[in-house]
Design a protein around this motif. Sequence first.
Motif, PDB file in Angstrom:
ATOM      1  N   ARG A 202       0.760  -1.211   0.239  1.00 53.42           N
ATOM      2  CA  ARG A 202      -0.013  -0.247   0.064  1.00 53.42           C
ATOM      3  C   ARG A 202       0.916   1.119  -0.132  1.00 53.42           C
ATOM      4  O   ARG A 202       0.593   2.291  -0.778  1.00 53.42           O
ATOM      5  CB  ARG A 202      -1.044  -0.138   1.203  1.00 53.42           C
ATOM      6  N   VAL A 203       1.874   1.135   0.624  1.00 52.95           N
ATOM      7  CA  VAL A 203       2.986   2.406   0.821  1.00 52.95           C
ATOM      8  C   VAL A 203       3.387   2.697  -0.722  1.00 52.95           C
ATOM      9  O   VAL A 203       3.114   3.884  -1.196  1.00 52.95           O
ATOM     10  CB  VAL A 203       4.122   2.064   1.414  1.00 52.95           C
TER      11      VAL A 203
ATOM     12  N   ALA B 113       6.618  12.177  -5.232  1.00 56.73           N
ATOM     13  CA  ALA B 113       7.158  11.039  -4.526  1.00 56.73           C
ATOM     14  C   ALA B 113       7.778  11.206  -3.202  1.00 56.73           C
ATOM     15  O   ALA B 113       7.625  10.622  -2.324  1.00 56.73           O
ATOM     16  CB  ALA B 113       7.951  10.186  -5.391  1.00 56.73           C
ATOM     17  N   ALA B 114       8.732  12.102  -3.106  1.00 57.17           N
ATOM     18  CA  ALA B 114       9.477  12.432  -1.901  1.00 57.17           C
ATOM     19  C   ALA B 114       8.684  12.917  -0.714  1.00 57.17           C
ATOM     20  O   ALA B 114       8.707  12.469   0.140  1.00 57.17           O
ATOM     21  CB  ALA B 114      10.663  13.276  -2.180  1.00 57.17           C
ATOM     22  N   LEU B 115       7.823  13.782  -1.090  1.00 50.18           N
ATOM     23  CA  LEU B 115       6.656  14.441  -0.226  1.00 50.18           C
ATOM     24  C   LEU B 115       5.873  13.396   0.223  1.00 50.18           C
ATOM     25  O   LEU B 115       5.614  13.429   1.410  1.00 50.18           O
ATOM     26  CB  LEU B 115       6.036  15.701  -0.888  1.00 50.18           C
ATOM     27  N   TRP B 116       5.246  12.601  -0.583  1.00 49.88           N
ATOM     28  CA  TRP B 116       4.685  11.486  -0.325  1.00 49.88           C
ATOM     29  C   TRP B 116       5.127  10.631   0.729  1.00 49.88           C
ATOM     30  O   TRP B 116       4.555  10.075   1.665  1.00 49.88           O
ATOM     31  CB  TRP B 116       3.792  11.104  -1.493  1.00 49.88           C
ATOM     32  N   ARG B 117       6.400  10.109   0.261  1.00 51.44           N
ATOM     33  CA  ARG B 117       7.063   9.079   1.266  1.00 51.44           C
ATOM     34  C   ARG B 117       7.095   9.653   2.739  1.00 51.44           C
ATOM     35  O   ARG B 117       6.769   8.952   3.496  1.00 51.44           O
ATOM     36  CB  ARG B 117       8.451   8.845   0.674  1.00 51.44           C
ATOM     37  N   ASP B 118       7.467  10.777   2.777  1.00 43.66           N
ATOM     38  CA  ASP B 118       7.646  11.561   4.178  1.00 43.66           C
ATOM     39  C   ASP B 118       6.187  11.473   4.748  1.00 43.66           C
ATOM     40  O   ASP B 118       6.138  11.355   5.907  1.00 43.66           O
ATOM     41  CB  ASP B 118       8.097  12.900   4.105  1.00 43.66           C
TER      42      ASP B 118
END
Length: 103
Positions: A54-55, A77-82
Amino acid sequence: MRDPATLDDMTALRGEIDATDRDLVTLLAHRARLIDRAVQLKTAAGLPARITARVEEVVANARRNAEAAGLDPELSAALWRDLVEWSIHREEAVLGREQEASA
């Protein structure tokens, strides 16, 4: 949202940036409430906070949505990973407290 091309001076531009930031915070607060609900549903279903598939799905969605909106997909992608990591930590904290209470 106003078209940036219609903003003729820095005061107007800054006002639109501030309004956009308020909207983003409102959306993030809503997302946090959704995460709180996810904790309740995951507890009932016996699911862990981190579900790796899901991540990756969420990050891929963010990347795809960014591309469609004309935003740098790497930034998205970077913002959403955080954001996802913050959410998982939030879930883990609540799930841990609930597990301790039931023990």
